[in-house]
Design a protein around this motif. Structure first.
Motif, mmCIF file in Angstrom:
data_model
loop_
_atom_site.group_PDB
_atom_site.id
_atom_site.type_symbol
_atom_site.label_atom_id
_atom_site.label_comp_id
_atom_site.label_asym_id
_atom_site.label_seq_id
_atom_site.Cartn_x
_atom_site.Cartn_y
_atom_site.Cartn_z
ATOM 1 N N ILE A 34 -31.731 -11.659 10.597
ATOM 2 C CA ILE A 34 -32.162 -12.279 11.852
ATOM 3 C C ILE A 34 -32.908 -13.558 11.484
ATOM 4 O O ILE A 34 -33.794 -13.561 10.630
ATOM 5 C CB ILE A 34 -33.085 -11.337 12.641
ATOM 6 C CG1 ILE A 34 -32.272 -10.095 13.070
ATOM 7 C CG2 ILE A 34 -33.671 -12.032 13.848
ATOM 8 C CD1 ILE A 34 -33.104 -9.048 13.784
ATOM 9 N N SER A 35 -32.531 -14.651 12.165
ATOM 10 C CA SER A 35 -33.156 -15.915 11.831
ATOM 11 C C SER A 35 -33.375 -16.725 13.097
ATOM 12 O O SER A 35 -32.854 -16.397 14.163
ATOM 13 C CB SER A 35 -32.274 -16.699 10.857
ATOM 14 O OG SER A 35 -31.013 -16.908 11.437
ATOM 15 N N ALA A 118 -21.606 -10.853 21.231
ATOM 16 C CA ALA A 118 -22.971 -11.008 20.730
ATOM 17 C C ALA A 118 -23.924 -10.067 21.448
ATOM 18 O O ALA A 118 -25.130 -10.161 21.289
ATOM 19 C CB ALA A 118 -23.420 -12.462 20.906
ATOM 20 N N LEU A 120 -24.895 -9.822 24.541
ATOM 21 C CA LEU A 120 -25.862 -10.499 25.392
ATOM 22 C C LEU A 120 -25.421 -10.332 26.836
ATOM 23 O O LEU A 120 -24.221 -10.394 27.123
ATOM 24 C CB LEU A 120 -25.920 -12.001 25.070
ATOM 25 C CG LEU A 120 -26.488 -12.383 23.698
ATOM 26 C CD1 LEU A 120 -26.296 -13.864 23.459
ATOM 27 C CD2 LEU A 120 -27.963 -12.017 23.622
ATOM 28 N N PRO A 121 -26.296 -10.209 27.764
ATOM 29 C CA PRO A 121 -27.705 -9.906 27.523
ATOM 30 C C PRO A 121 -27.843 -8.445 27.075
ATOM 31 O O PRO A 121 -27.045 -7.603 27.483
ATOM 32 C CB PRO A 121 -28.352 -10.102 28.890
ATOM 33 C CG PRO A 121 -27.244 -10.213 29.870
ATOM 34 C CD PRO A 121 -25.946 -10.292 29.180
ATOM 35 N N GLY A 122 -28.822 -8.232 26.259
ATOM 36 C CA GLY A 122 -29.015 -6.877 25.759
ATOM 37 C C GLY A 122 -30.487 -6.599 25.642
ATOM 38 O O GLY A 122 -31.324 -7.487 25.734
ATOM 39 N N SER A 123 -30.772 -5.340 25.417
ATOM 40 C CA SER A 123 -32.172 -4.955 25.249
ATOM 41 C C SER A 123 -32.513 -4.952 23.767
ATOM 42 O O SER A 123 -31.684 -4.600 22.924
ATOM 43 C CB SER A 123 -32.397 -3.572 25.851
ATOM 44 O OG SER A 123 -33.634 -3.073 25.419
ATOM 45 N N ARG A 124 -33.726 -5.373 23.473
ATOM 46 C CA ARG A 124 -34.145 -5.359 22.080
ATOM 47 C C ARG A 124 -34.783 -4.023 21.715
ATOM 48 O O ARG A 124 -35.136 -3.795 20.567
ATOM 49 C CB ARG A 124 -35.119 -6.494 21.806
ATOM 50 C CG ARG A 124 -34.426 -7.844 21.708
ATOM 51 C CD ARG A 124 -35.412 -8.935 21.402
ATOM 52 N NE ARG A 124 -36.409 -9.022 22.467
ATOM 53 C CZ ARG A 124 -37.708 -9.014 22.271
ATOM 54 N NH1 ARG A 124 -38.178 -8.916 21.050
ATOM 55 N NH2 ARG A 124 -38.556 -9.094 23.279
ATOM 56 N N TYR A 129 -36.405 -6.136 14.978
ATOM 57 C CA TYR A 129 -36.818 -7.495 15.309
ATOM 58 C C TYR A 129 -38.251 -7.707 14.869
ATOM 59 O O TYR A 129 -39.038 -6.755 14.796
ATOM 60 C CB TYR A 129 -36.702 -7.753 16.814
ATOM 61 C CG TYR A 129 -36.928 -9.210 17.172
ATOM 62 C CD1 TYR A 129 -35.994 -10.173 16.785
ATOM 63 C CD2 TYR A 129 -38.075 -9.625 17.849
ATOM 64 C CE1 TYR A 129 -36.205 -11.510 17.069
ATOM 65 C CE2 TYR A 129 -38.276 -10.958 18.145
ATOM 66 C CZ TYR A 129 -37.337 -11.901 17.748
ATOM 67 O OH TYR A 129 -37.542 -13.216 18.032
ATOM 68 N N ALA D 172 -35.950 -17.460 23.506
ATOM 69 C CA ALA D 172 -36.430 -16.304 22.753
ATOM 70 C C ALA D 172 -37.682 -16.682 21.976
ATOM 71 O O ALA D 172 -38.650 -15.912 21.883
ATOM 72 C CB ALA D 172 -35.335 -15.799 21.828
ATOM 73 N N ALA D 190 -34.085 -15.008 27.943
ATOM 74 C CA ALA D 190 -33.585 -15.037 26.563
ATOM 75 C C ALA D 190 -32.486 -14.010 26.334
ATOM 76 O O ALA D 190 -31.895 -13.954 25.242
ATOM 77 C CB ALA D 190 -34.730 -14.818 25.587
ATOM 78 N N PHE D 191 -32.189 -13.213 27.373
ATOM 79 C CA PHE D 191 -31.048 -12.293 27.294
ATOM 80 C C PHE D 191 -31.189 -11.289 26.144
ATOM 81 O O PHE D 191 -30.192 -10.763 25.664
ATOM 82 C CB PHE D 191 -29.751 -13.070 27.079
ATOM 83 C CG PHE D 191 -29.126 -13.592 28.340
ATOM 84 C CD1 PHE D 191 -29.849 -13.650 29.524
ATOM 85 C CD2 PHE D 191 -27.809 -14.017 28.359
ATOM 86 C CE1 PHE D 191 -29.265 -14.133 30.672
ATOM 87 C CE2 PHE D 191 -27.223 -14.497 29.502
ATOM 88 C CZ PHE D 191 -27.950 -14.562 30.664
ATOM 89 N N GLY D 192 -32.412 -11.083 25.667
ATOM 90 C CA GLY D 192 -32.563 -10.170 24.544
ATOM 91 C C GLY D 192 -32.053 -10.756 23.236
ATOM 92 O O GLY D 192 -31.603 -10.048 22.319
ATOM 93 N N TRP D 193 -32.130 -12.017 23.144
ATOM 94 C CA TRP D 193 -31.668 -12.699 21.918
ATOM 95 C C TRP D 193 -32.549 -12.318 20.741
ATOM 96 O O TRP D 193 -33.770 -12.264 20.838
ATOM 97 C CB TRP D 193 -31.721 -14.207 22.146
ATOM 98 C CG TRP D 193 -31.393 -15.020 20.931
ATOM 99 C CD1 TRP D 193 -32.267 -15.477 20.002
ATOM 100 C CD2 TRP D 193 -30.110 -15.452 20.518
ATOM 101 N NE1 TRP D 193 -31.619 -16.170 19.034
ATOM 102 C CE2 TRP D 193 -30.275 -16.179 19.314
ATOM 103 C CE3 TRP D 193 -28.806 -15.302 21.044
ATOM 104 C CZ2 TRP D 193 -29.200 -16.751 18.631
ATOM 105 C CZ3 TRP D 193 -27.757 -15.880 20.363
ATOM 106 C CH2 TRP D 193 -27.958 -16.606 19.168
ATOM 107 N N ARG D 194 -31.905 -11.972 19.615
ATOM 108 C CA ARG D 194 -32.659 -11.668 18.407
ATOM 109 C C ARG D 194 -32.425 -12.720 17.332
ATOM 110 O O ARG D 194 -33.325 -13.092 16.609
ATOM 111 C CB ARG D 194 -32.255 -10.306 17.862
ATOM 112 C CG ARG D 194 -32.716 -9.148 18.763
ATOM 113 C CD ARG D 194 -32.557 -7.842 18.041
ATOM 114 N NE ARG D 194 -31.155 -7.535 17.806
ATOM 115 C CZ ARG D 194 -30.725 -6.722 16.834
ATOM 116 N NH1 ARG D 194 -31.592 -6.165 16.001
ATOM 117 N NH2 ARG D 194 -29.434 -6.481 16.682
ATOM 118 N N GLY D 195 -31.233 -13.224 17.263
ATOM 119 C CA GLY D 195 -30.928 -14.190 16.214
ATOM 120 C C GLY D 195 -30.203 -13.564 15.046
ATOM 121 O O GLY D 195 -30.358 -13.995 13.902
ATOM 122 N N GLN D 199 -24.852 -13.080 16.352
ATOM 123 C CA GLN D 199 -25.171 -13.863 17.532
ATOM 124 C C GLN D 199 -25.063 -15.356 17.240
ATOM 125 O O GLN D 199 -24.481 -16.113 18.009
ATOM 126 C CB GLN D 199 -26.578 -13.510 18.025
ATOM 127 C CG GLN D 199 -26.617 -12.138 18.697
ATOM 128 C CD GLN D 199 -27.994 -11.760 19.179
ATOM 129 O OE1 GLN D 199 -28.999 -12.126 18.553
ATOM 130 N NE2 GLN D 199 -28.059 -11.014 20.263
#
Lengths: 167, 745, 235, 442
Positions: A34-35, A118, A120-124, A129, D172, D190-195, D199
């Motif tokens: 993750i970046s 990808a 999206l949209p999704g839950s984290r 993370y 995000a 941010a749509f739950g963006w993690r990176g 993605q």
């Protein structure tokens, strides 16, 4: 979710961490990177680069084209009104509408593919993370590892911090 | 529901459903029982006569059911009734022949004008202020009767004057009869653009004191000296119908039309050849043509008979009118005089016509006589393709000129005014308003408050022509004599009364009733000389032109045209040419001032009709405004551009109006349409534009004392840039304007 | 048989008197906009008589030319309308459906003859001028384009009439208001599909031209050019 | 290079989101007031009728359509330029793309309002939508206005996505740095963006495809706008040059708008470190190129008309060249060519100030160009009797002013709530362009 991961300031270190994990027998698909920016120039940034998106765009374009054709021609024939001495189904102007809908189809299909693939949209929630990513750190880790202890050394590279998530 | 919406609903639906459905107090009006049996949505055609000019065109009124706010017995309310929706020419009428001019089309707005007076009015403000209050007919008639009784009691019947237009018909006959029986002098008639000079000339030349009827349909060559015969002069519809046939209706023979005038009028604009001429010298050109014809031996001078004999020097071959001399006086090239003369005499039937500005000079009678002589010379009088005089059903009523009541010592004590507005339509230098202010009692029969009726003490508003019996006896325009009468096409909207009926009523109520008694009503009076059994009928067709409903037509159906023109005794006079006299020194006032009857408003009496206000002028496309036409090149030199405000000054006053540079006017002349400049004439005309008549000199035609409205000189000055008062419909004046030509210098 | 309405305008007969203009106003409920609006270019004249000067004084001539909707076969106003408010009717009329018009005014721009007029405001008739309104013609509200219809209300009524009487339409029986009023009979209206009709014959006259013919709108109004006078004797 | 350096960069670029200056309130209040006046003016117009505007017979299109074309033209600043720069991977694009794309989205929204504002019956504007009426009549797809509907909507959809998708990672980032309601709002956006790598890869792919797709769409949009004119046989409208001429003009005015927007942002948000003279220099060069291209098109158009000498076209030609519209025409030439040419052509003058001056000129010039295309032609159609004039009325001027204020307002609000410079793209740009030796396993 359980996870173990390292945070790295430099992509070179992240690449090294990924390589170490691989060496430790972790499957590529299980390694999460993750970046806060894409790393096109590093190997780890290319993993999973293959996508059907261009083909979906073509399919979307074809769907748009068909919609455009049907929208123009069918409605023109459904109630044939004569204007300016043009044919009831007038190809020249219809091509414009067909073109726009083709492009719209391609764009929308690409975006849908993006969102779906990808996630999206999704839950984290329940996903790996760390907010420090937004400060520029690169996260390399494994979710639900079978043996977290074995992976920690692989992640413990000079300059990186190893963290783990329990529960 | 607001007011505007309300109107729309009634207009669109024509039903009461929408109105009764809502509780707005405005709609809770009294509903009268329908008075007539009209099927909704089905048109009925009723004949009438257009009253807006002397032509007397027969019309058909399209009547359909509608809902009107009306007055009944002094009570306002709503009624479903037949309403006139449109006027068409009556195909059965020999004058209109089913056609109608722009003014005639707009005549329907007279009836529905929002400022029309709905009941008798008594003046409450100062004279001229236009402030009146409604009174009842009983009061109004009692007041008028009382006033007349007072005159009669004092034995002063001669102090009653009746001012009207010189329109031939039973209405004027009735007025004259009543005046005579009351003991008053004949009616005073005033018309700004009067044709009396021409009538006098025709009497002298041909023994007929009336306007000629043209047989243009068979004319091969027409020389027109200034007559606006396709626009405003005489019987314009009938003349236009014939003109159309002259152009494209003779099977390949197309008549030539030459127009002689200093300004290109709408009529002149149709000519094959336009001959610009110095103002007031038209007669010289006519005699010049006659000279050439005689010298060339095409016709003998004696052929002109009496019409030639009244011209000094005619029998001697008009030696003073050689082409060279004609060129000097008229500005028309000698060669052109020769050519026109030969063309004219060799394309028979040929006809020369004169009216309008050429007769409104101090030497107008001469100009008319000269043209008459030219006609007579080529034998076009009483012949096909020429001019003729319709036999009249009765002698024309003798009238008096307006001047008779203007002088301080001849001021009437009681003045009745009907359908005429001399306060507006006369030069300020005549001081008509001052003269009328000296009249102790004025009653008007007008439907509108205009500059003249505003001076009245009592207004007894007439029905509109569509609401009453009408009668006209046109003196010209038709191959057939057509005195015609017609009944009401619709019921009255307001508490008004037909003026002839009011006059008859008054005549009976006088302390010493007029005797022998006349019929009770105008309808009865007309019935007395009308064959019974000819009633208006409803045609089956939906298309108006399929209608064949006609008025009660009286008079002979015999074609009169080819009968020998009646010849009265020669008066033994011979008339000589005099130069036209212009008011104003040529050095100080360098421009000829040429007011002309507006295509829309004639002498201004129609300026209250919104359709005509918004009708673009045929030449300038002006709407809702006044303007000054000035030669385009002269304007360019003087730095005057379209819309610039110009002050036109005569020795008798000045007016300001926007400039319209035009290629159709002589460089030493400026022209203005007459009709605007009303100070008080309904919401549509009041305060709009300027009245060019106001600044005219009081010059008159020397022999007939008619106003010489073309005999004033003016100076002009640019007093400012465009002030937005000029409203034009058109953009460019040329099909390929100069500024768009070429690729640059 | 389908009708194909057309008109012939004889410029040799037209005198510029504008009887047609007022007749059109009276027949078609065309609002009078008043001086203020007229000054701002909102006057509506479905038919107008154009006047063009040629030359300079004293050698000046004038052309009058009545211009109304030309009811073009390939009317440029029709295709540009996004709502089909402007389209070709079966009789070859260039129809304007007021209810469908949303007021883009595109048709007015596309029309090279500038014979389309726009309702910039809701029309008003000061009472009782509203009593004159022709109940057969709808009143156009604000924001709607309007134009010459060849008096379609008369055409419709005539069709009903001949159907009820079970007969054919006679040539000349049906006229729009302008042609009916025209004193010189410069305007002739009729069915171009009837080769015997006066309008069909005039349309084939050697004097016949179409206005702005090169632009390809294929108008159904034919202008018969003014003839020059010639001396028959000289030939 | 130490990657931790990107933290101050992010701090810098999100600062405007968390710190509000008085100027922000002043701008929002002022611009908001003008926008409210515009809304009131429009309400006035709808209530009273379109006649309160200056349009008339025969000039049925006036300021509203001028502004429509102008704003649609401005919209070509963003997405199109951004897409081209992305495709050619111009590194200097990174701080520019988002400011540019925002212009597109807002300019399109503003521009697309004008065809509705100018309608005689705007409450029926939805009749333009492709759906059957109660009588089952669909819109007429032969009408350029129907094409407009599809083109603008496609472009707007694409542009919004093109702006929004690369915004997600930055949202995000803001999410991670904020608390409370902000965190929830940005978290939602941010749509739950993690990176994750996936993605990022999908995002990059989507951006590439969209960049390819949006370029022809952008070209088509202004071409179709030009078709609104060139389809009609109106003098000097009916020309095949109109498509490319309009597209070039659109890009021309778009770049000018972008330069001005960037200069304003640079000052107000203290972004001097990111929006550097080099960016203005590069955009200035592009502007110069477009100025030359524009001059080429104008010359080609004018020459063709002048040489052809067709009467109705010459009427329009002369009306603009030396007649009533000449003052506008020559102002346009000065603004679009005479001023920009030396400023942008001489390197020493191609400063930020120089570019802004040239851009202001171009905006004025290009607005006048649209006016000169629309009004003189309608005022001089084939029949000279029907020639007319046109003057705008206060309601048109108010609504026009309101749209400029709306642009300022929307831009101020946007840069208040979203990092106006794409943080992740700036970060990515900091990386050397050459692939790293250490990471390449393939």
């Amino acid at each position: 979710m359980k996870a173990v991961y390292g945070l790295y300031a430099e992509p070179e270190l992240a690449q090294q961490a990924v390589d170490n994990l691989r060496a430790a027998g972790v499957a590529d698909a299980d390694i999460t990177v993750i970046s806060s920016e894409p790393f096109e120039h590093f190997e780890f940034g290319h993993r999973d680069a293959k996508t059907v998106m261009p083909w979906m765009a073509v399919v979307g374009g074809l769907v748009g084209m068909t919609t455009g054709y049907l929208l123009t021609s069918v409605t023109q024939m459904a109630w044939p009104l004569k204007t300016s001495g043009m044919p009831i189904v007038s190809w020249w102007p219809n091509l414009i509408v067909i073109f726009e809908l083709t492009m719209l189809g391609a764009i929308v299909a690409s975006v849908i593919t993006l969102l779906v693939s990808a996630k999206l949209p999704g839950s984290r929630a329940g996903k790996l993370y760390d907010p420090e990513v937004s400060d520029g750190y690169i996260l390399v880790g494994v979710e639900n590892p079978s043996d977290p202890a074995r992976l920690e050394p692989a992640l413990a590279i000079n300059g990186g911090r190893v963290k783990s998530v329990e529960s | 529901m607001d007011r505007r919406h309300f109107i729309k609903l009634t207009a669109i639906t024509g039903t009461t459903a929408a109105l009764t459905a809502c509780g707005n107090p405005e709609n809770q009006v009294i509903r009268f029982i329908p008075e007539e049996d009209i099927v909704p949505g089905v048109a009925v055609w009723k004949p009438s006569i257009c009253p807006l000019c002397q032509a007397g065109c027969g019309v058909l009124a399209r009547v359909m059911e509608g809902e009107a706010e009306v007055f009944r017995n002094g009570q306002p309310g709503v009624i479903r009734m037949g309403l006139v929706k449109k006027l068409e020419g009556n195909p059965a009428d020999p004058i209109s022949q089913g056609k109608l001019c722009a003014r005639g089309q707009a005549a329907v707005q007279v009836t529905y004008h929002p400022d029309r007076l709905g009941s008798p009015q008594r003046r409450v403000g100062e004279r001229g202020s236009g402030q009146f209050k409604p009174i009842s007919w009983d009061e109004a008639i009692a007041e008028l009767v009382g006033t007349l009784d007072a005159l009669a009691a004092a034995g002063d019947q001669g102090a009653l004057a009746f001012l009207t237009r010189p329109r031939r018909g039973r209405r004027l006959d009735l007025v004259a009869q009543l005046l005579a029986r009351f003991g008053a002098k004949p009616p005073v008639a005033y018309e700004l653009f009067s044709d009396d000079v021409l009538r006098r000339a025709n009497a002298m030349s041909f023994g007929s004191h009336q306007l000629p009827t043209l047989d243009l349909e068979h004319t091969r060559y027409l020389i027109n000296f200034g007559a606006d015969f396709l626009g405003t002069w005489n019987s314009a519809v009938a003349q236009s119908v014939a003109y159309g046939r002259m152009r494209q209706g003779q099977g390949g023979l197309r008549g030539k039309f030459v127009h002689v005038e200093p300004r290109l009028s709408q009529t002149g604009a149709n000519a094959d050849e336009f001959v610009a001429i110095k103002p007031g010298t038209e007669g010289v050109l006519a005699l010049g043509l006659a000279h050439v014809i005689m010298v060339a031996g095409i016709r003998q001078g004696s052929a002109a008979g009496r019409a030639g004999a009244v011209i000094e020097g005619w029998s001697a071959g008009l030696a003073d009118y050689t082409p060279d001399k004609v060129e000097q006086r008229t500005g028309v090239k000698a060669a052109k005089v020769e050519r026109l003369a030969k063309e004219f005499a060799s394309h028979l039937p040929a006809v020369a016509l004169v009216a309008g500005a050429p007769l409104a000079h101090t030497n107008g009678l001469f100009n008319a006589l000269a043209v008459n002589a030219l006609n007579a010379l080529v034998g076009s009088v009483g012949q096909p393709g020429g001019v003729a005089f319709a036999p009249q059903p009765s002698a024309a009523v003798v009238t008096r000129p307006l001047q008779e009541i203007l002088a301080a010592n001849t001021v009437p004590k009681v003045l009745l005014v009907d359908d005429v507005n001399p306060v507006f339509a006369s030069p300020a230098s005549w001081q008509v308003k001052d003269a009328l202010l000296r009249v102790p009692f004025i009653a008007s029969f007008g439907s509108f408050i205009d500059e003249t009726s505003a001076l009245a003490d009592l207004i007894l508003p007439d029905h509109s022509f569509l609401e009453s019996w009408v009668h006209a006896a046109p003196e010209s325009g038709s191959m057939t004599a057509v005195p015609v009468s017609a009944g009401p096409a619709m019921r009255p909207l307001y508490d008004t009364r037909s003026t002839p009926d009011v006059l008859l009523d008054v005549s009976r109520r006088l302390a010493k009733p007029i005797s022998p008694a006349l019929p009770n009503t105008f309808e009865e009076l007309l019935g007395a000389d009308t064959p019974k059994g000819v009633s208006p009928r409803t045609p089956k067709g939906v298309s108006p032109h399929t209608a064949s409903g006609d008025g009660r037509t009286t008079g002979g159906d015999k074609p009169f045209l080819f009968a020998e023109a009646p010849r009265a005794k020669a008066e033994g006079l011979s008339v000589r040419y005099t130069d036209p006299q212009f008011d104003g020194d040529a050095a100080q006032y360098p421009y000829h001032f040429m007011p002309y009857p507006s295509q829309s408003f004639l002498d201004g009496s129609l300026a209250h009709l919104p359709w005509l206000q918004e009708l673009p002028d045929p030449m300038t496309s002006g709407m809702w405004c006044s303007w000054v036409e000035i030669n385009a090149q002269a304007a360019e030199k003087a730095g005057i551009h379209l819309g610039d405000l110009i002050e036109i000054t005569s020795a008798h006053g000045s007016v300001r109006a926007p400039a319209v540079p035009s290629p159709g006017i002589a460089p030493d002349a400026v022209a203005m349409p007459v009709g605007q400049g009303h100070t008080m004439f309904t919401r549509y005309a009041s305060g709009r534009g300027v009245n060019p008549i106001a600044i005219l000199a009081p010059s008159v035609e020397a022999a007939t004392r008619q106003l010489a409205w073309s005999a004033t000189r003016v100076k002009i000055a640019r007093v400012g840039g465009p002030d937005a008062s000029l409203i034009l419909f058109a953009g460019a004046t040329r099909e390929r304007p100069e500024e768009t030509h070429g690729r640059g210098d | 048989m389908a009708y194909r309405w057309g008109m012939a305008v004889d410029l040799d007969r037209c005198t510029g008197c504008e009887a047609c203009v007022t007749a059109c106003h009276a027949e078609n409920n065309i609002p009078t906009v008043g001086a203020g609006q007229a000054a701002r270019g909102r006057a509506m004249h479905w038919i107008r008589v154009e006047r063009y000067y040629e030359g300079d004084f004293p050698d000046v001539r004038v052309k009058f030319r009545p211009v109304l909707c030309q009811h073009c076969d390939a009317a440029p106003c029709e295709a540009v309308c996004p709502t089909y408010a402007s389209h070709q009717s079966e009789d070859g009329l260039n129809a304007q459906v007021y209810n469908r018009c949303i007021g883009t005014r595109y048709c007015g721009n596309a029309c090279m003859y500038n014979v389309r007029f726009f309702n910039f405001f809701n029309p008003e008739w000061e009472k009782p001028l509203n009593l004159q309104l022709n109940p057969d013609v709808s009143i156009r509200s604000v924001g709607v384009m309007e134009k010459c219809t060849f008096c379609v209300q008369r055409i419709k009524a005539a069709k009903v009439l001949i159907k009820s009487e079970n007969r054919d339409l006679k040539d000349g029986e049906l006229q729009p208001a302008c042609a009916q009023a025209c004193p010189t009979t410069a305007l002739v209206f009729g069915d171009l599909n009837d080769p015997e009709s006066r309008v069909a014959r005039l349309s084939h006259s050697p004097r016949g031209t179409k206005l702005l013919e090169d632009l390809g709108a294929e108008p159904k109004v034919t202008y018969l050019q003014k003839q020059a006078w010639y001396e028959p004797d000289a030939h | 290079m130490n990657r931790t350096l990107t933290k101050p960069l992010a701090d810098d670029l999100v600062r405007p989101l968390f710190h509000t200056s008085v100027w922000f309130y002043a701008i929002v209040l002022t611009a908001g007031t003008v926008v409210a006046c515009g809304a009131a003016a429009w309400a006035f117009q709808v209530w009273n009728g379109i006649g309160v505007a200056g349009i008339r017979w025969p000039v049925f299109w006036g300021f509203y359509l001028v502004n429509f074309v102008f704003w649609i033209g401005i919209s070509h600043a963003g997405t199109l330029i951004s897409a081209i720069l992305r495709l050619v991977d111009a590194q200097w694009r990174r701080p520019v793309t988002r400011c540019a794309e925002v212009i597109t989205v807002f300019a399109l929204m503003i521009g697309a309002m004008f065809p509705i504002i100018h309608l005689g019956r705007p409450w029926l504007a939805f009749w333009l939508f492709p759906y059957p009426s109660s009588r089952e009549i669909w819109p007429n797809f032969r009408s350029p206005l129907a094409w407009d509907f599809f083109a603008i909507n496609t472009y707007l959809t694409g542009s919004v996505l093109f702006l929004f998708l690369p915004m997600i990672p930055d949202l995000a980032l803001v999410r991670d740095r904020s608390t409370g309601w902000r965190r929830r709002v940005y978290g939602f956006l941010a749509f739950g963006w993690r990176g994750t790598t996936t993605q990022w890869n999908r995002l990059e792919s989507a951006m590439q495809i969209m960049a390819v797709a949006i370029i022809p769409v952008a070209v088509s949009v202004h071409t179709i706008v030009s078709f609104d004119f060139s389809m009609a046989t109106v003098p000097m409208w009916h020309s095949t040059i109109f498509g490319p001429y309009f597209v070039a003009g659109a890009i021309f005015s778009g770049i000018a708008a972008l330069i001005i927007a960037m200069a304003v942002l640079r000052k107000t948000l203290r972004l001097e470190a990111y929006l550097q003279p080099i960016h203005f220099e590069n955009l200035g060069k592009l502007l110069l190129l477009m100025s030359l291209l524009w001059a080429y098109f104008v010359f080609a158009e004018r020459l063709t008309v002048w040489y052809g000498n067709e009467p109705s076209e010459m009427a329009v030609f002369w009306a603009t060249q030396r007649g009533e519209y000449a003052v506008f025409y020559w102002t346009m030439v000065v603004c679009n060519f005479v001023i920009p040419l030396p400023i942008l052509g001489i390197r020493r003058l191609r400063t930020i100030t120089g570019c802004v001056i040239a851009s202001l000129g171009v905006l004025v010039g290009m607005w006048l160009e649209r006016f000169l295309i629309i009004v003189p032609s309608l005022a001089h159609k084939q029949l000279p009797y029907s020639w007319g004039t046109y003057e705008p009325r206060p309601v048109e001027l108010t609504i026009m002013a309101a749209t400029f204020a709306a642009m300022i307002l929307l831009y101020a609000l946007f840069s208040k709530f979203v990092p106006i410079i794409s943080i992740w793209e700036m970060r990515a740009g900091d990386r050397p362009a050459t692939p790293s030796a250490t990471g390449d396993h393939s």
